[in-house]
Design a protein around this motif. Structure first.
Motif: not given
Ligand SMILES: Cc1cc2nc3c(=O)[nH]c(=O)nc-3n(C[C@H](O)[C@H](O)[C@H](O)COP(=O)(O)OP(=O)(O)OC[C@H]3O[C@@H](n4cnc5c(N)ncnc54)[C@H](O)[C@@H]3O)c2cc1C
Length: 639
Positions: A275-280, A340-343, A347-348, A355-359
């Motif tokens: 989640i945090i990496r996604g936000l960044l 980044g916003r799509q990521i 994730i949400e 979440m493997e591919d999200m990772h």
């Protein structure tokens, strides 16, 4: 180029601005811009750079107090709070809804959440996240802090057995936090169950004194004054006790009798990180974009050399040296923000599932955004020449923030290894058909099914999406092939894996950008199309070295590709004001002497110098006068 209009004094709310910022983000930004600048503490009137570290931190605490008060009164969302933190700059309350809350949300049991979340949301407790140790940063398996279960009292005993086990770098721990989420080994009946999370109160809630059995030191200044308002801390435990209920029990848990219930779903352990990496992934793009926005307005104002009609010098934005650095950087950061916003959204949507591919996606997004952001801010500074180096330009502030982002939340090389592992795993089990992100591995499996010699000596061909995609896929497959071969040979691949991650993300960000453009508003379609084309072709040109020695591209292909890049640059140029206009950072956000709205940058720069505290230097004049007469003393003593 078409003239860059004045920097904005208000946020833009046009359909293009909504598309670029995201409608909810833009609404929050408008809410915050309407409210925060009204408050004296947020008026940007204090020159923070001139304050001592102590005063700077104290000021940031006062800002945190004001922000929390406003936030509670307005009943705003947690996202409002996160955005406000980003706008104002680092405050000790920054970790509260980021790493502190996100871990509670992702890794506590429902009962624990019901107990802790209201306290976090009321700021009744102030949080931080304590993972890194003096001797163990990237390699979390080395963590030494231990939480040993004492079944007689139903408690854990926390110990930091060595200096190297001291927690360090912990943002907001040094002086602010009352609670820390501590990553520690769980020891039950002499058995080590590995790292787990524990909620640990570190300061007394009435006096704010550090609790017995714990030592905490503030870490002192960071290089380049990075995150100066944040009190990073060093902490050790000496037999400090916490109740069993404070072990995070969202996946694994410990029963009263000491029975350990291991996690069923291992995803839990990395959900908060994802989640945090996604936000960044998108936030860092906005920070870099702000720096480019400042630079673009300044280089459109600044003139050097070359007499033009009317005796004016040439605007520096009209030089190729400036355009070739600025325009691709703008295109890249827009691509980073939109992807980044799509990521983050993906994730949400996928929380609680596999979440493997999200990772993998969040690793790529974080590495790509932080690596490019730090470089693009440096580009912004260089574009502004000497004036880019004024503290008042605001670019140094962004640089320190973005450069550190290459390390925190995972060093770029180290987390890129995770993509390498995913590629190896996927290759071994033949999973590229089920993991679309790694679909390019098919090119290694069946090379004959793909073109091995691309022949595009007409520059127009490089504007074709299919051709662009072919090169990007071919490039990442070459790098993946080298990586797999070196892995097979047992070589250390930790250097090449960053280039592989960047190439992997180049491919996905180009695809992601084009897919995002499908829902772009009519108003900005032309501008965004030109932007996407420039981002793509500049990415192709930057990746050319991968093809050295391969038959895939000929000399003529490369020549025509470079011509196509120049065409893409020229085609994007007239759209730059429209794209920057959609960002419309206000002076309150840029805090830069290089793009003020009510005066020229020169007035702002000189005005800033007029406020220097060294202008009244009478207090040191006796010393200066003495220095100038030292030679006389020397001469007299020789006589
Ligand atoms: C500003 C800032 C804020 C931070 N905030 C927090 C916080 O709030 N809480 C917290 O717990 N931590 C925090 N950290 C710590 C941060 O998460 C770590 O610094 C980061 O994870 C890197 O670990 P390290 O410092 O131990 O680097 P190391 O792991 O020692 O890395 C040193 C070098 O070795 C290389 N390296 C390491 N392992 C490998 C490998 N396997 N293969 C190849 N190369 C390798 C790296 O690329 C790097 O160049 C913060 C750090 C900074 C700078």
């Amino acid at each position: 180029m078409a003239s860059l209009s004045q920097p904005a004094s208000e946020p833009n709310t046009s359909p293009l601005a909504k598309f670029i910022w995201g409608p909810e983000n833009l609404q929050r930004r408008c809410d915050l811009l309407k409210e925060l600048p009204q408050h004296a503490i947020f008026k940007n009137e204090v020159n923070l750079a001139a304050l001592s570290r102590r005063d700077h931190w104290a000021y940031r605490v006062q800002q945190a107090q004001a922000l929390i008060g406003i936030w509670l009164k307005k009943g705003w969302s947690r996202d409002h709070f996160l955005d406000a933190n980003r706008m104002i700059g680092e405050m000790p309350c920054s970790p509260q809804f980021r790493i502190f809350f996100k871990n509670i949300q992702a890794q506590m049991s429902p009962e624990q959440k019901a107990f802790w979340i209201p306290k976090v949301e009321r700021f009744e407790i102030l949080g931080c996240y304590a993972q890194t140790e003096v001797g163990h940063g990237s390699n979390l398996r080395g963590i030494e802090t231990s939480a040993t279960f004492d079944s007689t009292t139903d408690e854990f005993i926390l110990e930091s057995p060595t200096v190297s086990s001291s927690k360090i770098w912990i943002g907001a721990l040094g002086a602010w936090a009352t609670h820390a989420i501590v990553v520690s080994r769980l020891i039950v009946n002499g058995h080590d169950h590995g790292n787990h999370l524990f909620m640990v109160q570190v300061r007394d809630l009435k006096t704010h004194d550090v609790l017995p059995g714990i030592t905490i030191y503030e870490q002192r200044d960071k290089t380049l004054n990075t995150l100066r308002g944040l009190d990073n801390g060093v902490m050790r435990f000496f037999g400090h006790r916490i109740p069993r209920s404070q072990m995070f029990a969202g996946s694994s848990s410990l029963s009263r009798d000491g029975t350990y219930n291991p996690p069923i779903n291992k995803n839990h352990s990395y959900t908060s990180m994802v989640i945090i990496r996604g936000l960044l992934s998108s936030e860092l793009g906005l920070d870099a974009m702000k720096a480019l926005y400042i630079a673009a307005h300044y280089v459109a104002f600044r003139r050097q050399f070359g007499a033009n009609p009317g005796g004016m010098e040439t605007r520096v934005i009209d030089y190729a040296s400036v355009k070739n650095r600025l325009f691709p950087a703008i295109a890249r950061e827009v691509a980073i923000i939109l992807n980044g916003r799509q990521i983050t959204a993906a994730i949400e949507e996928r929380l609680g599932t596999n979440m493997e591919d999200m990772h993998i996606m969040s690793v790529g997004g974080k590495v790509y955004a932080s690596e490019h952001a730090a470089r693009d801010v440096e580009i912004a500074r260089l574009l502004c020449g000497g004036h880019g180096t004024h503290e008042s330009a605001g670019l140094g502030r962004s640089y320190t923030l973005l450069s550190a982002a290459r390390t925190y939340e995972g060093d770029s090389y180290v987390i890129s290894l995770q993509l390498g592992r995913a590629i190896t795993k996927c290759w071994q089990r033949g999973g590229e058909d089920t993991l679309p992100a790694l679909g390019y591995l098919r090119r290694l499996r069946k090379p004959t099914a793909y073109q091995q010699r691309l022949r595009q000596d007409e520059s127009q061909a490089w504007h074709d999406r299919a051709v662009q995609d072919d090169v990007l896929e071919q490039r990442v497959s070459i790098l993946a092939g080298q990586f797999l071969e070196d892995t097979r040979k047992g070589k250390d691949t930790s250097f090449q894996v960053l280039e592989l991650t960047m190439a992997h993300t180049d491919l996905h960000y180009v695809r992601g950008l084009y897919s995002a453009l499908e829902s772009s508003p009519e108003e900005g379609k032309m501008a965004l199309k030109a932007l996407a084309n420039l981002f793509t072709i500049s990415t192709l040109v930057n990746g050319l070295s991968t093809f050295a020695g391969s038959d895939y591209l000929s000399y003529n292909d490369i020549r025509s590709m470079k011509e196509a890049y120049q065409t893409a640059l020229v085609e994007f140029e007239p759209h730059v004001p429209c794209i920057l206009g959609a960002f419309a950072f206000t002076p309150w956000e840029t805090r830069s002497s290089l793009c003020p709205v009510d005066k020229s940058p020169y007035d702002a720069i000189v005005g800033h110098a007029m406020g220097s505290e060294l202008n009244d230097n009478r207090f040191m004049r006796p010393t200066i006068l003495n220095i100038r007469s030292l030679w006389k003393n020397q001469q007299e003593s020789r006589l």
